[in-house]
Design a protein around this motif. Sequence first.
Motif, PDB file in Angstrom:
ATOM      1  N   ASP A 100      36.931  46.435  71.773  1.00 18.47           N
ATOM      2  CA  ASP A 100      37.848  45.811  70.816  1.00 18.47           C
ATOM      3  C   ASP A 100      38.498  46.891  69.953  1.00 18.47           C
ATOM      4  O   ASP A 100      38.000  47.257  68.905  1.00 18.47           O
ATOM      5  N   THR A 101      39.651  47.384  70.393  1.00 17.13           N
ATOM      6  CA  THR A 101      40.314  48.476  69.678  1.00 17.13           C
ATOM      7  C   THR A 101      41.028  48.006  68.421  1.00 17.13           C
ATOM      8  O   THR A 101      41.319  48.805  67.540  1.00 17.13           O
ATOM      9  N   THR A 102      41.332  46.711  68.316  1.00 11.96           N
ATOM     10  CA  THR A 102      42.023  46.208  67.117  1.00 11.96           C
ATOM     11  C   THR A 102      41.051  45.730  66.051  1.00 11.96           C
ATOM     12  O   THR A 102      41.461  45.337  64.969  1.00 11.96           O
ATOM     13  N   LYS A 103      39.763  45.748  66.361  1.00 11.49           N
ATOM     14  CA  LYS A 103      38.720  45.348  65.402  1.00 11.49           C
ATOM     15  C   LYS A 103      38.948  43.948  64.839  1.00 11.49           C
ATOM     16  O   LYS A 103      38.841  43.712  63.642  1.00 11.49           O
ATOM     17  N   THR A 104      39.250  43.013  65.728  1.00  6.46           N
ATOM     18  CA  THR A 104      39.444  41.630  65.322  1.00  6.46           C
ATOM     19  C   THR A 104      38.205  41.090  64.624  1.00  6.46           C
ATOM     20  O   THR A 104      38.300  40.257  63.729  1.00  6.46           O
ATOM     21  N   ALA A 163      36.761  40.827  78.931  1.00  2.00           N
ATOM     22  CA  ALA A 163      38.172  41.073  78.608  1.00  2.00           C
ATOM     23  C   ALA A 163      38.866  39.769  78.233  1.00  2.00           C
ATOM     24  O   ALA A 163      39.677  39.730  77.295  1.00  2.00           O
ATOM     25  N   ASN A 164      38.551  38.685  78.936  1.00  2.00           N
ATOM     26  CA  ASN A 164      39.148  37.393  78.596  1.00  2.00           C
ATOM     27  C   ASN A 164      38.695  36.930  77.210  1.00  2.00           C
ATOM     28  O   ASN A 164      39.493  36.411  76.430  1.00  2.00           O
ATOM     29  N   GLN A 165      37.419  37.095  76.903  1.00  2.00           N
ATOM     30  CA  GLN A 165      36.922  36.712  75.576  1.00  2.00           C
ATOM     31  C   GLN A 165      37.611  37.539  74.493  1.00  2.00           C
ATOM     32  O   GLN A 165      38.017  37.017  73.459  1.00  2.00           O
ATOM     33  N   GLY A 166      37.754  38.830  74.741  1.00  5.44           N
ATOM     34  CA  GLY A 166      38.417  39.695  73.765  1.00  5.44           C
ATOM     35  C   GLY A 166      39.877  39.322  73.548  1.00  5.44           C
ATOM     36  O   GLY A 166      40.375  39.304  72.419  1.00  5.44           O
ATOM     37  N   THR A 167      40.576  39.002  74.641  1.00  8.50           N
ATOM     38  CA  THR A 167      41.978  38.593  74.539  1.00  8.50           C
ATOM     39  C   THR A 167      42.103  37.274  73.783  1.00  8.50           C
ATOM     40  O   THR A 167      42.978  37.114  72.926  1.00  8.50           O
ATOM     41  N   ALA A 188      43.390  34.283  68.972  1.00  6.40           N
ATOM     42  CA  ALA A 188      42.911  33.308  67.988  1.00  6.40           C
ATOM     43  C   ALA A 188      43.196  33.800  66.575  1.00  6.40           C
ATOM     44  O   ALA A 188      43.607  33.031  65.700  1.00  6.40           O
ATOM     45  N   TYR A 189      42.982  35.073  66.338  1.00  5.52           N
ATOM     46  CA  TYR A 189      43.274  35.645  65.022  1.00  5.52           C
ATOM     47  C   TYR A 189      44.766  35.536  64.708  1.00  5.52           C
ATOM     48  O   TYR A 189      45.167  35.104  63.627  1.00  5.52           O
ATOM     49  N   GLN A 190      45.600  35.909  65.674  1.00  3.99           N
ATOM     50  CA  GLN A 190      47.051  35.894  65.471  1.00  3.99           C
ATOM     51  C   GLN A 190      47.590  34.472  65.252  1.00  3.99           C
ATOM     52  O   GLN A 190      48.572  34.280  64.547  1.00  3.99           O
ATOM     53  N   LEU A 191      46.950  33.484  65.861  1.00  2.85           N
ATOM     54  CA  LEU A 191      47.464  32.108  65.824  1.00  2.85           C
ATOM     55  C   LEU A 191      46.730  31.211  64.835  1.00  2.85           C
ATOM     56  O   LEU A 191      46.927  30.000  64.833  1.00  2.85           O
ATOM     57  N   GLY A 192      45.882  31.789  63.981  1.00  2.00           N
ATOM     58  CA  GLY A 192      45.350  31.046  62.853  1.00  2.00           C
ATOM     59  C   GLY A 192      43.995  30.388  63.000  1.00  2.00           C
ATOM     60  O   GLY A 192      43.638  29.533  62.188  1.00  2.00           O
ATOM     61  N   ALA A 193      43.205  30.767  63.998  1.00  5.07           N
ATOM     62  CA  ALA A 193      41.881  30.170  64.159  1.00  5.07           C
ATOM     63  C   ALA A 193      40.964  30.564  63.011  1.00  5.07           C
ATOM     64  O   ALA A 193      41.121  31.623  62.400  1.00  5.07           O
ATOM     65  N   ALA A 194      39.988  29.701  62.740  1.00  2.00           N
ATOM     66  CA  ALA A 194      38.981  29.990  61.721  1.00  2.00           C
ATOM     67  C   ALA A 194      37.795  30.734  62.323  1.00  2.00           C
ATOM     68  O   ALA A 194      37.079  31.443  61.620  1.00  2.00           O
ATOM     69  N   THR A 242      36.572  42.183  62.362  1.00  2.23           N
ATOM     70  CA  THR A 242      36.571  42.382  60.909  1.00  2.23           C
ATOM     71  C   THR A 242      37.303  41.262  60.176  1.00  2.23           C
ATOM     72  O   THR A 242      37.195  41.148  58.960  1.00  2.23           O
ATOM     73  N   ASN A 243      38.050  40.452  60.902  1.00  2.00           N
ATOM     74  CA  ASN A 243      38.851  39.393  60.288  1.00  2.00           C
ATOM     75  C   ASN A 243      38.514  37.981  60.759  1.00  2.00           C
ATOM     76  O   ASN A 243      38.889  37.013  60.094  1.00  2.00           O
ATOM     77  N   LEU A 244      37.878  37.861  61.904  1.00  2.00           N
ATOM     78  CA  LEU A 244      37.644  36.538  62.481  1.00  2.00           C
ATOM     79  C   LEU A 244      36.256  36.499  63.111  1.00  2.00           C
ATOM     80  O   LEU A 244      35.970  37.263  64.026  1.00  2.00           O
ATOM     81  N   PRO A 245      35.372  35.615  62.619  1.00  2.00           N
ATOM     82  CA  PRO A 245      34.018  35.575  63.171  1.00  2.00           C
ATOM     83  C   PRO A 245      33.978  35.002  64.583  1.00  2.00           C
ATOM     84  O   PRO A 245      34.786  34.148  64.941  1.00  2.00           O
ATOM     85  N   MET A 246      33.029  35.512  65.373  1.00  2.00           N
ATOM     86  CA  MET A 246      32.738  34.942  66.687  1.00  2.00           C
ATOM     87  C   MET A 246      31.258  34.603  66.719  1.00  2.00           C
ATOM     88  O   MET A 246      30.420  35.436  66.386  1.00  2.00           O
ATOM     89  N   TYR A 247      30.948  33.381  67.121  1.00  2.00           N
ATOM     90  CA  TYR A 247      29.569  32.918  67.206  1.00  2.00           C
ATOM     91  C   TYR A 247      29.157  32.837  68.669  1.00  2.00           C
ATOM     92  O   TYR A 247      29.921  32.360  69.504  1.00  2.00           O
ATOM     93  N   SER A 248      27.962  33.310  68.970  1.00  2.00           N
ATOM     94  CA  SER A 248      27.439  33.264  70.339  1.00  2.00           C
ATOM     95  C   SER A 248      26.306  32.249  70.408  1.00  2.00           C
ATOM     96  O   SER A 248      25.341  32.343  69.644  1.00  2.00           O
ATOM     97  N   HIS A 249      26.435  31.296  71.319  1.00  2.00           N
ATOM     98  CA  HIS A 249      25.420  30.257  71.507  1.00  2.00           C
ATOM     99  C   HIS A 249      24.821  30.408  72.905  1.00  2.00           C
ATOM    100  O   HIS A 249      25.548  30.614  73.882  1.00  2.00           O
ATOM    101  N   GLU A 250      23.519  30.279  72.959  1.00  2.00           N
ATOM    102  CA  GLU A 250      22.818  30.454  74.232  1.00  2.00           C
ATOM    103  C   GLU A 250      23.196  29.375  75.242  1.00  2.00           C
ATOM    104  O   GLU A 250      23.364  29.643  76.427  1.00  2.00           O
ATOM    105  N   ASP A 251      23.327  28.135  74.779  1.00  2.00           N
ATOM    106  CA  ASP A 251      23.668  27.031  75.677  1.00  2.00           C
ATOM    107  C   ASP A 251      24.421  25.959  74.902  1.00  2.00           C
ATOM    108  O   ASP A 251      24.637  26.067  73.692  1.00  2.00           O
ATOM    109  N   TRP A 252      24.829  24.893  75.615  1.00  2.00           N
ATOM    110  CA  TRP A 252      25.622  23.828  75.008  1.00  2.00           C
ATOM    111  C   TRP A 252      24.871  23.130  73.871  1.00  2.00           C
ATOM    112  O   TRP A 252      25.460  22.783  72.855  1.00  2.00           O
TER     113      TRP A 252
END
Length: 199
Positions: A93-97, A63-67, A72-78, A99-109
């Motif tokens: 994700d009911t707003t389907k963010t 939920a925190n990641q989704g928020t 991030a989308y609303q405030l201009g993140a790439a 579709t407009n803003l990519p999220m990348y998942s990394h296994e570790d640092w």
Amino acid sequence: RRTLDLSLERRADPLERRAPLSRPERIPGLENIETRARGVVVPSDESRDGYFGIGIVGGKNEANQGTLWRSAYQLGAAFTYTVGARFEKSSSDTTKTWTNLPMYSHEDWNAFASSAPYDATWVAVEMGGTPLARFHHPDRAVYVLGSEDNGLPSSVLRACAHVVELPAEVGRAASFNVAVAGAVVMYDRLVKRRRDWGG
């Protein structure tokens, strides 16, 4: 046989093709401007808009990641990202963010570090850093937030060029929900950049 050497350069701010103007066109709110040959006044390299991304290291709550993603989308993140996420993805994700803003998942640092954008400054958000009110946001930045329970590891803090902290009422710890902390930092960036650009 003749060879030809070409040097191609990708422009971050392609301009529309226009007929030459008799007088340079002024684009309001730009500082440090330069005039291009065709008579359009555009921002110089030092004042271009730049970009930023934001994400959570070791996040345990979807939920925190989704928020954060929606903010991030609303405030201009790439882009947004996760590093070592400890939650399973669901379809909340009911707003389907996405579709407009990519999220990348990394296994570790290390995976994150090896794919981080070129020449973008890493900015950790953690207690004990530079107060956010005095912080000058880099043009190209990647904001790094810690997990809900453990914050950021010291190794990540050392890897970041800056550490910023959020304000709190005197006598209270500046310990915020991770999605709220991210939204505050992004809002601060937006407000300061609009002020600096006269917007």
